[in-house]
Write a protein that holds these residues in place. Structure first.
Motif, PDB file in Angstrom:
ATOM      1  N   PRO A 258     -10.038  -2.624   3.952  1.00 12.22           N
ATOM      2  CA  PRO A 258      -9.810  -2.249   2.376  1.00 12.22           C
ATOM      3  C   PRO A 258     -10.338  -1.182   1.677  1.00 12.22           C
ATOM      4  O   PRO A 258     -10.450  -0.209   0.856  1.00 12.22           O
ATOM      5  N   ARG A 259     -12.040  -0.776   1.467  1.00 13.28           N
ATOM      6  CA  ARG A 259     -12.420   0.711   1.182  1.00 13.28           C
ATOM      7  C   ARG A 259     -12.666   1.854   1.291  1.00 13.28           C
ATOM      8  O   ARG A 259     -12.717   3.109   0.704  1.00 13.28           O
ATOM      9  N   ASN A 260     -12.320   1.451   2.381  1.00 10.34           N
ATOM     10  CA  ASN A 260     -11.268   2.760   3.244  1.00 10.34           C
ATOM     11  C   ASN A 260     -10.092   2.779   3.864  1.00 10.34           C
ATOM     12  O   ASN A 260      -9.675   3.965   4.879  1.00 10.34           O
ATOM     13  N   THR A 261      -8.790   2.691   2.435  1.00 10.94           N
ATOM     14  CA  THR A 261      -7.800   2.992   2.804  1.00 10.94           C
ATOM     15  C   THR A 261      -7.403   3.455   1.812  1.00 10.94           C
ATOM     16  O   THR A 261      -7.576   2.401   0.652  1.00 10.94           O
ATOM     17  N   TYR A 262      -6.985   4.120   1.833  1.00  8.03           N
ATOM     18  CA  TYR A 262      -6.309   4.284  -0.006  1.00  8.03           C
ATOM     19  C   TYR A 262      -4.461   4.467   0.393  1.00  8.03           C
ATOM     20  O   TYR A 262      -3.743   4.907   1.120  1.00  8.03           O
ATOM     21  N   ILE A 263      -4.532   4.207  -0.517  1.00 14.14           N
ATOM     22  CA  ILE A 263      -2.998   3.425  -0.228  1.00 14.14           C
ATOM     23  C   ILE A 263      -2.756   3.708  -2.563  1.00 14.14           C
ATOM     24  O   ILE A 263      -3.043   3.147  -2.947  1.00 14.14           O
ATOM     25  N   GLU A 264      -1.263   4.637  -2.186  1.00 13.85           N
ATOM     26  CA  GLU A 264      -1.179   4.905  -3.943  1.00 13.85           C
ATOM     27  C   GLU A 264      -0.433   3.613  -4.180  1.00 13.85           C
ATOM     28  O   GLU A 264       0.111   2.598  -3.737  1.00 13.85           O
ATOM     29  N   ALA A 265      -0.099   4.418  -5.951  1.00 18.38           N
ATOM     30  CA  ALA A 265       0.569   2.720  -6.669  1.00 18.38           C
ATOM     31  C   ALA A 265       1.901   2.684  -6.601  1.00 18.38           C
ATOM     32  O   ALA A 265       2.280   1.376  -6.128  1.00 18.38           O
ATOM     33  N   ASP A 266       2.909   3.399  -5.858  1.00 18.68           N
ATOM     34  CA  ASP A 266       4.348   2.982  -5.961  1.00 18.68           C
ATOM     35  C   ASP A 266       4.633   2.838  -4.077  1.00 18.68           C
ATOM     36  O   ASP A 266       5.920   2.353  -4.216  1.00 18.68           O
ATOM     37  N   VAL A 267       3.194   2.467  -3.302  1.00 18.16           N
ATOM     38  CA  VAL A 267       3.948   2.477  -1.819  1.00 18.16           C
ATOM     39  C   VAL A 267       4.566   0.994  -2.430  1.00 18.16           C
ATOM     40  O   VAL A 267       3.836   0.092  -2.444  1.00 18.16           O
ATOM     41  N   LYS A 268       5.013   0.755  -0.956  1.00 19.18           N
ATOM     42  CA  LYS A 268       5.323  -0.775  -0.831  1.00 19.18           C
ATOM     43  C   LYS A 268       5.459  -0.942   0.981  1.00 19.18           C
ATOM     44  O   LYS A 268       5.820  -0.284   1.384  1.00 19.18           O
ATOM     45  N   ILE A 269       4.806  -2.649   0.696  1.00 21.10           N
ATOM     46  CA  ILE A 269       4.441  -2.867   2.860  1.00 21.10           C
ATOM     47  C   ILE A 269       4.897  -3.915   2.893  1.00 21.10           C
ATOM     48  O   ILE A 269       4.334  -5.018   1.701  1.00 21.10           O
ATOM     49  N   GLY A 270       5.234  -4.388   3.772  1.00 18.72           N
ATOM     50  CA  GLY A 270       6.014  -5.624   4.271  1.00 18.72           C
ATOM     51  C   GLY A 270       4.896  -6.509   4.936  1.00 18.72           C
ATOM     52  O   GLY A 270       4.404  -5.855   5.277  1.00 18.72           O
ATOM     53  N   THR A 271       5.103  -7.621   5.439  1.00 16.85           N
ATOM     54  CA  THR A 271       4.045  -8.111   5.575  1.00 16.85           C
ATOM     55  C   THR A 271       3.814  -8.651   6.786  1.00 16.85           C
ATOM     56  O   THR A 271       4.541  -8.224   7.823  1.00 16.85           O
ATOM     57  N   ASP A 272       2.925  -8.813   7.408  1.00 16.30           N
ATOM     58  CA  ASP A 272       2.512  -8.695   8.732  1.00 16.30           C
ATOM     59  C   ASP A 272       1.762  -7.526   9.035  1.00 16.30           C
ATOM     60  O   ASP A 272       1.310  -7.180  10.835  1.00 16.30           O
ATOM     61  N   THR A 273       1.777  -6.031   8.358  1.00 15.34           N
ATOM     62  CA  THR A 273       2.275  -4.994   8.588  1.00 15.34           C
ATOM     63  C   THR A 273       0.491  -5.483   8.831  1.00 15.34           C
ATOM     64  O   THR A 273      -0.457  -5.689   7.998  1.00 15.34           O
ATOM     65  N   ILE A 274       0.028  -4.117   9.862  1.00 16.90           N
ATOM     66  CA  ILE A 274      -1.555  -4.510  10.084  1.00 16.90           C
ATOM     67  C   ILE A 274      -1.794  -2.198   9.516  1.00 16.90           C
ATOM     68  O   ILE A 274      -1.713  -1.849  10.463  1.00 16.90           O
TER      69      ILE A 274
END
Length: 458
Positions: A258-274
């Protein structure tokens, strides 16, 4: 329940940012700071938002839109003067008013809601949002009375040794009884070194009238971070990214690093996604369940279905349906729609095109301005030639067709279903159903050519 109002202070240019962009418009995790503030104000259940604008007023208005009313502060004469500009809109109202700075993007709706509830439960005329600081140097100290009410706010330069030892600091966010606020603002003077009207003076005015002034101490001081320069902007971005990533992980998303993963505020992601390290996901992207997003992929404003596999690829303003896959090193450009179980291999670029179910584009191919049906196979090195130097043209390929390697499809061309395009062809005419399109010079072998060549230089 009393009405709730919010005054968002967004008039300052922010000279310490050293930028042509006005301070509150600088982005944290893909959104302007003032947008973050208004998001959280809305979560806190505010009935009306008034944003005080000055520098960059039109751009701020355009960014915030209809979520707020706006008042122009033509001269920046202090925070008290800024809030007073909302008098015509709010002074006649009864209720509770939150005053918050537009450069505090980390404050949460939960904290603001608890602040307002505390204020209303205590029947206070003013409440200060405070925090515990392990090193309070430079902050105004909140001095409480024996009854645990606020006695005063003391700035660092004016604090006695005993007051300077206090760890409870003023964050610069306040809640007021609305009418008491605007009545007190009329009494605020500017007899100070800056000649400005300061909002904290309202606290002293209300105290002198015997009114109740309280403080609500927030749990996490980091929320109170005010962004005044690029260093603080970077700090806010790191803290916001940590918050966003933790939320996704608690909702069932695996972030390898997670320290090297950039996700912006409005992004939505489903469960069990890697999601592997080095991934950037921006804008209003929606990603389904059980997907795999490989390292060094970037996705912006796109819709990704379930069980999609993205390997080191770039996707912008495009969509990928369930069970499709892409990469490595491919690019989906805007207005691209990838159907179910479509395979996009390596070094493929697709722009403003639709690809139907089970179609396969293996590698080294450009598909632009085209509509491809289902179950089509596209060989290596195919180019959809869509631009004549002035205008773009579309091509259409029917279901179950086969496009051989190194074919050039010169748009506009309509290839019917079950058709074949022979490898190495340059197709300029429509191809009927079930036919083979072939357009290449017949091979001719020149005997003895080697002997005619001059000897190689040594």
């Amino acid at each position: 329940m009393a009405k709730r109002f919010a005054v968002v202070l967004a008039a300052g240019q922010g000279t310490r940012m050293k930028s042509k962009l006005y301070k509150v418009l600088h982005q944290v995790s893909g959104k302007a700071m003032v947008e973050h503030v208004i998001d959280q104000v809305e979560i806190a259940g505010v009935d009306k938002v008034v944003t005080i604008v000055g520098h960059g007023a039109e751009v701020v208005k355009e960014t915030v839109g209809e979520r707020s009313e706006f008042v122009l502060q033509e001269e920046q004469l202090g925070t008290g003067h800024a809030v007073l500009q909302a008098k015509e809109i709010l002074a006649h109202e009864s209720g509770t008013t939150l005053v918050i700075c537009g450069d505090t993007p980390l404050l949460t709706g939960e904290t603001l809601n608890q602040l307002v509830k505390h204020h209303e439960n205590e029947q206070a005329k003013a409440t200060i949002l405070s925090a515990h600081a392990s090193n309070p140097f430079g902050y105004g100290r909140v001095i409480r009375s024996a009854e645990n009410l606020v006695e005063k706010i003391v700035e660092q330069k004016d604090a006695s040794a005993e007051e300077a030892a206090v760890n409870e600091i003023n964050t610069g966010t306040y809640v007021f009884d609305n009418q008491a606020l605007f009545q007190a603002l009329e009494e605020v003077g500017n007899d100070n070194s800056q000649g400005e009207y300061y909002l904290p003076d309202v606290i002293e005015i209300l105290k002198n009238k015997g009114e109740i002034v309280t403080a609500y101490q927030m749990e996490r001081m980091e929320e109170a971070l005010g962004v005044n320069d690029r260093v603080a902007l970077a700090e806010a971005s790191v803290l916001m990214q940590k918050r966003i990533n933790e939320l996704h992980m608690r909702n069932g998303v695996t972030l390898i690093d997670p320290r090297n993963t950039y996700i912006e505020a409005d992004v939505k992601i489903g469960t069990d996604t890697i999601i592997e390290p080095g991934v950037t996901i921006k804008g209003k992207t929606v990603i389904g369940e059980e997907c795999f997003i490989g390292s060094n992929s970037e996705i912006r404003d796109s819709k990704i279905g379930n069980r999609v596999r993205i390997t080191s690829s770039n996707i912008e303003e495009a969509s990928m349906a369930d069970d499709s896959n892409i990469g490595p090193y491919s690019h989906l450009r805007p207005k691209t729609q990838i159907g179910e179980a479509v395979h996009i291999g390596n070094f493929v670029e697709v722009k403003n095109a639709t690809l139907g179910k089970d179609t396969k584009v293996g590698h080294l191919t450009y598909v632009g301005d085209a509509d491809l049906g289902e179950n089509i196979n596209i060989g290596c090195g195919v180019v959809f030639v869509n631009y004549d130097g002035k205008n773009k043209h579309r091509s259409k390929i029917g279901d179950n067709s086969f496009i051989g390697c190194n074919v050039n499809v010169i748009a506009p061309v309509d290839v019917a279903k079950n058709a074949y395009l022979a490898a190495g062809s340059t197709i300029t005419k429509d191809v009927p159903e079930g036919a083979m399109g072939i357009a290449r010079v017949r091979q001719e072998n020149k005997a003895g050519y080697w002997e005619k060549l001059p000897p190689a230089k040594k």
